[in-house]
Design a protein around this motif. Structure first.
Motif, PDB file in Angstrom:
ATOM      1  N   LYS A 167     -19.783 -26.069  95.890  1.00  0.00           N
ATOM      2  CA  LYS A 167     -18.346 -26.772  96.095  1.00  0.00           C
ATOM      3  C   LYS A 167     -18.260 -27.801  94.799  1.00  0.00           C
ATOM      4  CE  LYS A 167     -17.528 -25.864 100.619  1.00  0.00           C
ATOM      5  NZ  LYS A 167     -16.534 -26.260 101.878  1.00  0.00           N
ATOM      6  N   HIS A 168     -19.387 -28.111  94.282  1.00  0.00           N
ATOM      7  CA  HIS A 168     -19.432 -28.778  93.120  1.00  0.00           C
ATOM      8  C   HIS A 168     -19.342 -27.964  91.695  1.00  0.00           C
ATOM      9  CE1 HIS A 168     -22.163 -32.009  95.136  1.00  0.00           C
ATOM     10  NE2 HIS A 168     -21.114 -31.977  95.605  1.00  0.00           N
ATOM     11  N   ALA A 169     -19.338 -26.615  91.899  1.00  0.00           N
ATOM     12  CA  ALA A 169     -19.424 -25.816  90.791  1.00  0.00           C
ATOM     13  C   ALA A 169     -18.029 -25.190  90.020  1.00  0.00           C
ATOM     14  CB  ALA A 169     -20.539 -24.683  91.016  1.00  0.00           C
ATOM     15  N   ASP A 170     -18.110 -25.162  88.693  1.00  0.00           N
ATOM     16  CA  ASP A 170     -17.059 -24.290  87.962  1.00  0.00           C
ATOM     17  C   ASP A 170     -17.423 -23.122  87.577  1.00  0.00           C
ATOM     18  OD1 ASP A 170     -15.601 -26.941  87.773  1.00  0.00           O
ATOM     19  OD2 ASP A 170     -17.084 -27.688  86.626  1.00  0.00           O
ATOM     20  N   ILE A 171     -18.803 -22.894  87.265  1.00  0.00           N
ATOM     21  CA  ILE A 171     -19.017 -21.739  86.681  1.00  0.00           C
ATOM     22  C   ILE A 171     -20.078 -21.076  87.477  1.00  0.00           C
ATOM     23  CG2 ILE A 171     -20.028 -20.478  84.825  1.00  0.00           C
ATOM     24  CD1 ILE A 171     -18.763 -22.328  82.841  1.00  0.00           C
ATOM     25  N   PHE A 172     -19.838 -19.756  88.010  1.00  0.00           N
ATOM     26  CA  PHE A 172     -21.050 -19.006  88.780  1.00  0.00           C
ATOM     27  C   PHE A 172     -21.704 -18.257  87.913  1.00  0.00           C
ATOM     28  CE2 PHE A 172     -21.235 -16.285  92.882  1.00  0.00           C
ATOM     29  CZ  PHE A 172     -22.557 -16.522  93.064  1.00  0.00           C
ATOM     30  N   GLY A 231     -22.021 -16.879  76.690  1.00  0.00           N
ATOM     31  CA  GLY A 231     -21.284 -16.510  77.637  1.00  0.00           C
ATOM     32  C   GLY A 231     -20.581 -17.570  78.356  1.00  0.00           C
ATOM     33  N   VAL A 232     -21.692 -18.772  78.442  1.00  0.00           N
ATOM     34  CA  VAL A 232     -20.950 -19.659  79.254  1.00  0.00           C
ATOM     35  C   VAL A 232     -19.744 -20.575  78.255  1.00  0.00           C
ATOM     36  CG1 VAL A 232     -21.523 -22.264  80.162  1.00  0.00           C
ATOM     37  CG2 VAL A 232     -23.009 -20.390  80.673  1.00  0.00           C
ATOM     38  N   VAL A 233     -19.908 -20.478  77.093  1.00  0.00           N
ATOM     39  CA  VAL A 233     -18.853 -21.155  76.226  1.00  0.00           C
ATOM     40  C   VAL A 233     -17.740 -20.409  76.592  1.00  0.00           C
ATOM     41  CG1 VAL A 233     -18.275 -21.779  73.661  1.00  0.00           C
ATOM     42  CG2 VAL A 233     -20.517 -22.424  74.629  1.00  0.00           C
ATOM     43  N   LYS A 234     -17.687 -18.951  76.329  1.00  0.00           N
ATOM     44  CA  LYS A 234     -16.674 -17.990  76.471  1.00  0.00           C
ATOM     45  C   LYS A 234     -15.915 -18.289  78.080  1.00  0.00           C
ATOM     46  CE  LYS A 234     -16.563 -14.244  73.556  1.00  0.00           C
ATOM     47  NZ  LYS A 234     -18.041 -14.136  72.784  1.00  0.00           N
ATOM     48  N   GLY A 235     -16.912 -18.370  78.712  1.00  0.00           N
ATOM     49  CA  GLY A 235     -16.264 -18.938  80.385  1.00  0.00           C
ATOM     50  C   GLY A 235     -15.650 -20.137  80.374  1.00  0.00           C
ATOM     51  N   LEU A 236     -15.858 -21.127  79.248  1.00  0.00           N
ATOM     52  CA  LEU A 236     -14.992 -22.325  79.223  1.00  0.00           C
ATOM     53  C   LEU A 236     -13.609 -21.952  78.858  1.00  0.00           C
ATOM     54  CD1 LEU A 236     -17.577 -24.831  77.813  1.00  0.00           C
ATOM     55  CD2 LEU A 236     -16.737 -24.913  80.091  1.00  0.00           C
ATOM     56  N   SER A 237     -13.320 -21.127  77.593  1.00  0.00           N
ATOM     57  CA  SER A 237     -12.189 -20.982  77.371  1.00  0.00           C
ATOM     58  C   SER A 237     -11.243 -20.080  78.416  1.00  0.00           C
ATOM     59  CB  SER A 237     -12.121 -20.127  76.243  1.00  0.00           C
ATOM     60  OG  SER A 237     -12.712 -19.125  76.389  1.00  0.00           O
ATOM     61  N   VAL A 238     -11.999 -19.485  79.250  1.00  0.00           N
ATOM     62  CA  VAL A 238     -11.322 -18.658  80.551  1.00  0.00           C
ATOM     63  C   VAL A 238     -10.893 -19.904  81.559  1.00  0.00           C
ATOM     64  CG1 VAL A 238     -11.711 -16.975  82.318  1.00  0.00           C
ATOM     65  CG2 VAL A 238     -12.832 -16.511  80.002  1.00  0.00           C
ATOM     66  N   LEU A 239     -11.927 -20.516  81.618  1.00  0.00           N
ATOM     67  CA  LEU A 239     -11.760 -21.673  82.709  1.00  0.00           C
ATOM     68  C   LEU A 239     -10.396 -22.669  82.288  1.00  0.00           C
ATOM     69  CD1 LEU A 239     -13.336 -22.949  85.361  1.00  0.00           C
ATOM     70  CD2 LEU A 239     -13.994 -24.438  83.714  1.00  0.00           C
ATOM     71  N   GLU A 240     -10.364 -22.875  81.190  1.00  0.00           N
ATOM     72  CA  GLU A 240      -9.232 -23.584  80.562  1.00  0.00           C
ATOM     73  C   GLU A 240      -7.999 -22.784  80.834  1.00  0.00           C
ATOM     74  OE1 GLU A 240      -9.280 -26.634  79.695  1.00  0.00           O
ATOM     75  OE2 GLU A 240      -7.055 -26.809  79.132  1.00  0.00           O
ATOM     76  N   GLU A 241      -8.096 -21.585  80.209  1.00  0.00           N
ATOM     77  CA  GLU A 241      -6.761 -20.846  80.954  1.00  0.00           C
ATOM     78  C   GLU A 241      -6.315 -20.756  82.453  1.00  0.00           C
ATOM     79  OE1 GLU A 241      -7.179 -16.971  79.600  1.00  0.00           O
ATOM     80  OE2 GLU A 241      -7.726 -17.590  77.473  1.00  0.00           O
ATOM     81  N   LYS A 242      -7.376 -20.598  83.283  1.00  0.00           N
ATOM     82  CA  LYS A 242      -7.276 -20.630  84.657  1.00  0.00           C
ATOM     83  C   LYS A 242      -6.679 -21.912  85.182  1.00  0.00           C
ATOM     84  CE  LYS A 242     -10.207 -16.961  86.096  1.00  0.00           C
ATOM     85  NZ  LYS A 242     -11.260 -16.611  87.203  1.00  0.00           N
ATOM     86  N   ARG A 243      -7.274 -23.077  84.560  1.00  0.00           N
ATOM     87  CA  ARG A 243      -6.814 -24.305  84.929  1.00  0.00           C
ATOM     88  C   ARG A 243      -5.274 -24.448  84.637  1.00  0.00           C
ATOM     89  NH1 ARG A 243      -6.343 -29.510  83.063  1.00  0.00           N
ATOM     90  NH2 ARG A 243      -6.212 -28.844  80.756  1.00  0.00           N
ATOM     91  N   LYS A 244      -4.831 -23.973  83.409  1.00  0.00           N
ATOM     92  CA  LYS A 244      -3.383 -24.162  83.028  1.00  0.00           C
ATOM     93  C   LYS A 244      -2.510 -23.421  84.126  1.00  0.00           C
ATOM     94  CE  LYS A 244      -3.693 -24.817  78.106  1.00  0.00           C
ATOM     95  NZ  LYS A 244      -4.036 -24.172  77.022  1.00  0.00           N
ATOM     96  N   SER A 245      -2.964 -22.011  84.314  1.00  0.00           N
ATOM     97  CA  SER A 245      -1.863 -21.397  85.217  1.00  0.00           C
ATOM     98  C   SER A 245      -2.068 -21.706  86.591  1.00  0.00           C
ATOM     99  CB  SER A 245      -2.606 -19.645  85.292  1.00  0.00           C
ATOM    100  OG  SER A 245      -3.833 -19.698  85.593  1.00  0.00           O
ATOM    101  N   LEU A 246      -3.125 -22.461  87.011  1.00  0.00           N
ATOM    102  CA  LEU A 246      -3.470 -23.215  88.552  1.00  0.00           C
ATOM    103  C   LEU A 246      -2.430 -24.212  88.418  1.00  0.00           C
ATOM    104  CD1 LEU A 246      -4.753 -23.175  91.047  1.00  0.00           C
ATOM    105  CD2 LEU A 246      -6.099 -24.995  90.055  1.00  0.00           C
ATOM    106  N   LYS A 247      -2.424 -25.136  87.257  1.00  0.00           N
ATOM    107  CA  LYS A 247      -1.421 -26.149  87.110  1.00  0.00           C
ATOM    108  C   LYS A 247      -0.104 -25.771  87.383  1.00  0.00           C
ATOM    109  CE  LYS A 247      -1.839 -30.324  84.551  1.00  0.00           C
ATOM    110  NZ  LYS A 247      -2.078 -30.756  83.193  1.00  0.00           N
ATOM    111  N   GLU A 248       0.362 -24.688  86.629  1.00  0.00           N
ATOM    112  CA  GLU A 248       1.568 -24.175  86.719  1.00  0.00           C
ATOM    113  C   GLU A 248       2.098 -23.634  87.959  1.00  0.00           C
ATOM    114  OE1 GLU A 248       1.898 -21.156  83.763  1.00  0.00           O
ATOM    115  OE2 GLU A 248       1.662 -22.598  82.034  1.00  0.00           O
ATOM    116  N   GLU A 249       1.064 -22.913  88.686  1.00  0.00           N
ATOM    117  CA  GLU A 249       1.103 -22.528  89.915  1.00  0.00           C
ATOM    118  C   GLU A 249       1.611 -23.768  90.860  1.00  0.00           C
ATOM    119  OE1 GLU A 249      -1.614 -20.163  92.839  1.00  0.00           O
ATOM    120  OE2 GLU A 249      -1.908 -19.613  90.759  1.00  0.00           O
ATOM    121  N   LEU A 250       0.567 -24.866  90.748  1.00  0.00           N
ATOM    122  CA  LEU A 250       0.694 -25.773  91.707  1.00  0.00           C
ATOM    123  C   LEU A 250       2.173 -26.740  91.635  1.00  0.00           C
ATOM    124  CD1 LEU A 250      -2.812 -27.369  91.643  1.00  0.00           C
ATOM    125  CD2 LEU A 250      -1.526 -26.244  93.351  1.00  0.00           C
ATOM    126  N   ALA A 251       2.498 -26.717  89.998  1.00  0.00           N
ATOM    127  CA  ALA A 251       3.934 -27.391  90.005  1.00  0.00           C
ATOM    128  C   ALA A 251       4.968 -26.635  90.538  1.00  0.00           C
ATOM    129  CB  ALA A 251       3.972 -27.522  88.390  1.00  0.00           C
TER     130      ALA A 251
END
Lengths: 359, 119, 165
Positions: free
Chosen positions: C47-52, C125-145
């Protein structure tokens, strides 16, 4: 009598790099009983002998475990070589011994780090792993891989290390010795470390015998048992005595491993001095048809490699019995009566390798 | 220089009826149980009991038909429970009088007895 | 790495790997490679984690554990499969107890090849994952909005209904 509670421990747990599951029966804070269950990492790779030819099988066996990978490869090769009565050249024996002892240093340093992490000494963990990287650099220079080398083959080794490089390795290790000495002083003398280790998880000599403990676990309880004494590899030329401790507690197990690190450094220096020139592999003709058990002293203890030939390129049976397998009963024993807070550390003191155990 | 003890292999064939006595003899001789290994052969199962004393290996070889229950040695060597449960789960070897029986839940596998698939 | 604006926390689970990749994941955290300088912390709590980070392939026994850890992680989340076993089961593909790569259990965003994967590759790989995370964050934000707007509209519609009644 207070109430008994069962706590499931694992498979995913912060201190465990690997999945193992224990049902801990506790009474207040004391562990009364521990029931292990395994199988999370079981792959069934021994059965691949039916699909892989025996010279290819080395790659599979090496991947039983990424920590003692070289020893697994060597054990398998010895088993098949014994099966086919192949005598490998002396230089190959020495090279294998050098790589195996380097693996022991890296494995023990890794373990010391994990132990430090388990009792909450994070900077010590970091230092152990920093020192360990030097060994991995040597592996990379000599074999091309950091953790899995694929340098052992049936009949000998794939690569030679030239004299210059060997001397350099000895020099690097001599320098490393001072660094490890500093770490060892912390493990041996630090008040809080001793507080966590001394008297914790006691295993008497009788119990260690009864429970058939192997490796550092047995040697820390005063049993002289070390498969390097059975005359394989270059060990007969290196005359050494296994490291023994009498304490039987976590502190003794830690001490055994630290002293073995220094011993391995010495063994490598001796091996480099005495390494003969010559071929590094012998020709392999025909197919294995007999049976042979080779035993190795892995960093974690004695390992068995049983091969049974079928006369074809495919073995009829390959079995690996790894040291953790044999130390689980001893672990269960040391857990009885310990504090719940000590459980992660006690599991670590047998230096469990679950991917070895389950194959 | 130490002699090449690893060359001594010692495979001793035994009968199912004498298993427990032989294993008891090993124990009183101060031998340490090294491993138990099962192989599927035409006659059924071939079970190897490996013992070690002073770095010398001795193996007892027991061959039993598939449907015959094997006497458990956990009463003599308790750590044998690991191997017996393993053989039970992976091969389907039957044991009697096991001191600790996980009843097929030691190794959880996706198909039962993968080393000896049921037709 | 200008897009690393957050400090991602990592959870690591060993599927059925040989440990090779696991010790390399740990090696990433230690002084030689030191991913903690990017604010990356290895946590034990899903529950604390962003990347698995998953190493090793999935088998019948751990598939539920992998799924469970994934489900417990809060969105947005990224899965990085470390090593060839996590990608496709690698050398163990033909073993009887192996189901396959991690993507048989959960959606994977980044594959890190190698046997064992090198620390440099894992960090990459983790750094690549970060950009994916950023995209997901944006789309989650839009979804929430969008959800908030929808909730607002629903509220308004309910109000109008009440007034009309």
């Amino acid at each position: 009598m207070s109430k008994r509670t069962v706590i499931p421990f694992g498979p995913q747990h912060p201190v465990l790099p690997e999945p193992v599951h224990l049902d801990l029966v506790i009474e207040d804070e004391k562990v009364v009983e521990a029931v292990p269950s395994i199988g999370f990492v079981h792959r069934g790779l021994e059965k691949l002998v039916e699909k892989r030819e025996f010279p290819e099988m080395v790659y599979v066996i090496e991947r039983i475990c990424g920590i003692c990978s070289f020893g697994h490869g060597w054990g398998y090769c010895r088993s098949v070589e014994g099966n086919m009565s192949i005598e490998i050249p002396d230089r190959a024996q020495f090279l294998r011994t050098i790589w195996h002892e380097l693996s022991r240093i890296h494995s023990h340093l890794m373990w010391l780090g994990l132990l430090a992490d388990a009792f909450g000494f994070e900077s010590l963990f970091m230092h152990c792993w920093r020192v360990r990287e030097t060994i991995l650099d040597i592996f990379e220079e000599t074999t091309g891989g950091r953790v899995i080398f694929s340098v052992c083959k049936v009949g000998g080794v794939r690569r030679d290390i030239d004299g210059e490089e060997l001397k350099r390795i000895v020099d690097i290790l001599a320098k490393l010795k001072d660094e490890i000495k500093k770490l060892a002083d912390v493990f041996f003398d630090d008040y809080s470390v001793r507080n966590r280790l001394c008297g914790v998880g006691y295993l008497s000599k009788e119990d260690a015998k009864e429970l058939c403990a192997v490796g550092p676990m047995a040697r820390a309880s005063g049993i002289r048992q070390d498969m390097r004494l059975d005359g394989h590899g270059a060990y007969p030329y290196l005359d050494f005595e296994p490291v023994l401790e009498e304490g039987g507690d976590s502190y003794a197990r830690c001490k055994v491993r630290i002293r073995e690190v220094f011993q391995s450094i010495e063994l490598i220096a001796k091996a480099v001095k005495r390494i003969p020139v010559g071929e590094i592999s012998a020709p392999v003709k025909g197919n294995p048809s007999g049976e042979f058990i080779a035993r190795m002293e892995q960093p974690r203890g004695e390992a068995y490699y049983y091969s049974k030939g079928s006369g074809s390129k495919f073995l009829a049976r390959m079995r690996v019995r790894t040291p953790t397998n044999m130390n689980i009963p001893a672990m269960v024993k040391t857990l009885q009566g310990c504090d719940l807070a000590d459980v992660p550390m006690l599991i670590l003191t047998i230096d469990p390798c679950i991917s070895c155990t389950e194959r | 220089m130490t002699e090449a003890l690893y060359r001594i292999q010692n495979f001793v064939p035994i009968q199912a009826s004498e298993l427990l006595n032989k294993v008891r003899d090993m124990k009183s001789d101060g031998q340490r149980l090294g491993q138990i290994c099962c192989t599927k052969v035409e006659e059924g199962f071939e079970i190897l009991y490996s013992f070690d004393k002073d770095h010398v290996l001795t193996n007892l070889r027991l061959t039993v038909p598939e449907d015959e229950a094997v006497q458990s040695v956990t009463g003599v060597y308790w750590p044998a429970f690991i191997y017996e449960n393993e053989m039970q789960d992976l091969f389907g070897v039957k044991f009697k009088n096991m001191a600790l029986n996980y009843e097929g839940r030691f190794f959880k596998v996706s198909e039962p007895t993968p080393w000896n698939p049921q037709k | 790495m200008s897009y690393v604006t957050k400090s991602p926390w990592i959870i690591h689970y060993d599927g059925s790997s040989c440990n090779g990749c696991d010790i390399e994941v740990l090696a990433c955290l230690t002084p030689m490679y030191d991913v903690e300088r990017f604010g990356v912390i290895n946590t034990g709590n899903p529950k604390h984690a962003d990347i698995f980070l998953v190493t090793g392939s999935v088998n019948a026994q751990n598939i539920s554990v992998v799924k469970q850890i994934y489900e417990q992680m809060p969105r947005p989340k990224v899965v990085v499969a470390v090593g060839i076993c996590a990608a496709s089961a690698g050398i163990f593909k033909e073993c009887y107890n192996i189901i396959g790569g991690v993507d048989k259990a959960i959606p994977v965003d980044v594959y890190v090849p190698g046997c064992a994967a090198r620390p440099e590759a894992i960090i990459d790989g983790v750094v690549k994952g970060l950009s994916v995370l950023e995209e997901k964050r944006k789309s989650l934000k839009e979804e929430l909005a969008a959800e908030t707007v929808k909730a607002g509209m629903d509220f308004k519609a309910e109000g109008e209904e009440r007034e009309g009644a």
